[in-house]
Scaffold this motif. Structure first.
Motif, PDB file in Angstrom:
ATOM      1  N   VAL A  69       0.822  -1.213   0.000  1.00 12.59           N
ATOM      2  CA  VAL A  69       0.000   0.000   0.000  1.00 12.59           C
ATOM      3  C   VAL A  69       0.854   1.261   0.000  1.00 12.59           C
ATOM      4  O   VAL A  69       0.355   2.353   0.265  1.00 12.59           O
ATOM      5  CB  VAL A  69      -0.966   0.008   1.209  1.00 12.59           C
ATOM      6  N   GLY A  70       2.139   1.116  -0.290  1.00 10.94           N
ATOM      7  CA  GLY A  70       3.031   2.265  -0.251  1.00 10.94           C
ATOM      8  C   GLY A  70       2.664   3.338  -1.244  1.00 10.94           C
ATOM      9  O   GLY A  70       1.936   3.115  -2.207  1.00 10.94           O
ATOM     10  N   ALA A  71       3.179   4.543  -1.000  1.00  9.69           N
ATOM     11  CA  ALA A  71       2.915   5.676  -1.871  1.00  9.69           C
ATOM     12  C   ALA A  71       3.512   5.434  -3.259  1.00  9.69           C
ATOM     13  O   ALA A  71       4.486   4.693  -3.405  1.00  9.69           O
ATOM     14  CB  ALA A  71       3.511   6.946  -1.257  1.00  9.69           C
ATOM     15  N   CYS A  74       7.586   5.127  -4.809  1.00 10.36           N
ATOM     16  CA  CYS A  74       8.390   4.774  -3.633  1.00 10.36           C
ATOM     17  C   CYS A  74       8.849   3.323  -3.666  1.00 10.36           C
ATOM     18  O   CYS A  74       9.498   2.869  -2.723  1.00 10.36           O
ATOM     19  CB  CYS A  74       7.598   5.036  -2.345  1.00 10.36           C
ATOM     20  N   GLY A  75       8.498   2.587  -4.722  1.00 10.12           N
ATOM     21  CA  GLY A  75       8.973   1.217  -4.837  1.00 10.12           C
ATOM     22  C   GLY A  75       7.884   0.168  -4.918  1.00 10.12           C
ATOM     23  O   GLY A  75       8.186  -1.030  -4.942  1.00 10.12           O
ATOM     24  N   THR A  76       6.620   0.570  -4.993  1.00  8.54           N
ATOM     25  CA  THR A  76       5.542  -0.427  -4.999  1.00  8.54           C
ATOM     26  C   THR A  76       5.613  -1.328  -6.236  1.00  8.54           C
ATOM     27  O   THR A  76       5.459  -2.546  -6.126  1.00  8.54           O
ATOM     28  CB  THR A  76       4.167   0.261  -4.942  1.00  8.54           C
ATOM     29  N   THR A  77       5.841  -0.731  -7.397  1.00 10.47           N
ATOM     30  CA  THR A  77       5.912  -1.530  -8.623  1.00 10.47           C
ATOM     31  C   THR A  77       7.109  -2.467  -8.591  1.00 10.47           C
ATOM     32  O   THR A  77       7.019  -3.644  -8.961  1.00 10.47           O
ATOM     33  CB  THR A  77       5.994  -0.619  -9.859  1.00 10.47           C
ATOM     34  N   THR A  85      -3.166   3.637  -4.550  1.00  6.98           N
ATOM     35  CA  THR A  85      -4.234   4.464  -3.985  1.00  6.98           C
ATOM     36  C   THR A  85      -4.560   4.088  -2.543  1.00  6.98           C
ATOM     37  O   THR A  85      -5.222   4.852  -1.840  1.00  6.98           O
ATOM     38  CB  THR A  85      -5.522   4.330  -4.818  1.00  6.98           C
ATOM     39  N   TYR A  86      -4.123   2.927  -2.096  1.00 12.31           N
ATOM     40  CA  TYR A  86      -4.529   2.431  -0.783  1.00 12.31           C
ATOM     41  C   TYR A  86      -3.946   3.231   0.385  1.00 12.31           C
ATOM     42  O   TYR A  86      -4.481   3.161   1.491  1.00 12.31           O
ATOM     43  CB  TYR A  86      -4.138   0.958  -0.622  1.00 12.31           C
ATOM     44  N   LEU A  87      -2.863   3.963   0.168  1.00 15.90           N
ATOM     45  CA  LEU A  87      -2.293   4.734   1.275  1.00 15.90           C
ATOM     46  C   LEU A  87      -3.022   6.058   1.452  1.00 15.90           C
ATOM     47  O   LEU A  87      -3.373   6.442   2.565  1.00 15.90           O
ATOM     48  CB  LEU A  87      -0.798   4.978   1.045  1.00 15.90           C
TER      49      LEU A  87
END
Length: 295
Positions: free
Chosen positions: A8-10, A13-16, A74-76
């Motif tokens: 759920v990171g912004a 910032c590394g989510t992908t 979007t979860y954050l």
């Protein structure tokens, strides 16, 4: 078996990257659409998979995977996603990736410009207008000018707290961009321990989804607001071929994209942003430090 891992990171910032790194592990399966945005019910996005059955079908080919994950940025920022995820699976593990706001916000701005949903190409001007975006200073087609509120987007403290308020601390891990990029292998092992998954020996962690900008202003405007005749022709072709998409927009965007960012930031503005979030970040750090370390 329900999805039990949520990144759920912004954005930026590394989510992908971590969805790709972890998704290559034989015991981990990520949704076939990387960002279904299913639980962000307060975000009226055309990309959101709203139907629960459609959402669960994204995991139909999970095989024998022990961990089913997805990664929706979007979860954050969403005010309801944490609650919706908890109601769906209170035992889920949560990974949160963050970044210094003076680096994150220009990167976010550059991505929004690239996506065509930010009309102000100067980051400092966009930062100054935080919380004051409307039809006069946002793209006419963009339904959610509040998402261009950069000051609110960078307020990680209350965003992260929504997850700590619902999930036990041992089900949450928070990672900082600078730390994991310098120690990717160590971070990978820490996450695998957190998930209860054995090491598969991965040592390669290449950059993913690096910053891009458009070479021209025409393409992004054409894709976002195509002429009426183009929309009619595309709709007719879709009907005749029974295809949901032709891939033309993505082809044009890729053709027009160039590496690098246009969102420059001065040293003075960097200090201003750092000072603006100082108290919020101190409170956030105290919350993260209180979490129990891995066994």
């Amino acid at each position: 078996m329900k999805p039990n891992l949520f990144i759920v990171g912004a954005p930026k910032c590394g989510t992908t990257a971590w969805a790709e790194y972890l998704g290559s592990h034989p015991d981990i399966f990520f949704s076939e659409i990387k960002e279904p945005h299913h639980f962000a019910t307060d975000r009226d996005s055309e990309l959101r998979i709203a139907d629960r059955a459609d959402y669960l079908r994204l995991f139909a080919r999970r095989g024998a995977a022990k961990v089913l994950g997805e990664a929706s940025v979007t979860y954050l920022l969403s005010e309801v996603a944490a609650r919706n995820i908890h109601a769906f699976n209170p035992d889920a593990k949560i990974l949160i990736f963050l970044r210094n706001q003076e680096d994150y916000l220009p990167s976010r701005h550059n991505q929004l410009v690239f996506n065509g949903v930010e009309s102000i190409t100067d980051f400092e001007q966009a930062w100054r207008l935080s919380g004051r975006r409307d039809a006069t200073n946002a793209p006419a087609f963009f339904k959610h000018p509040e998402l261009l509120d950069y000051r609110a987007a960078g307020a990680f403290g209350p965003q992260v707290e929504r997850y700590y308020a619902l999930f036990p601390e041992d089900q949450i891990r928070v990672f900082h961009f600078d730390n994991w990029t310098e120690q990717s292998r160590q971070t990978y092992l820490e996450i695998l321990r957190f998930l209860g998954i054995p090491d598969d020996g991965r040592t390669d962690f290449p950059p993913v989804h690096q910053a891009r900008h458009h070479a021209t202003k025409f393409v992004v405007k054409f894709v976002r607001q195509p002429p009426r005749i183009v929309r009619l022709v595309v709709a007719l072709i879709k009907k005749l071929t029974r295809r949901s998409g032709l891939g033309l927009a993505n082809w044009l965007i890729e053709l027009d994209s160039r590496p690098g960012t246009l969102s420059q930031i001065s040293d003075e503005l960097r200090r201003e942003i750092r000072d603006f979030y100082e108290k919020d970040n101190e409170k956030l750090q105290r919350r993260i430090w209180s979490a129990p370390p891995d066994a």
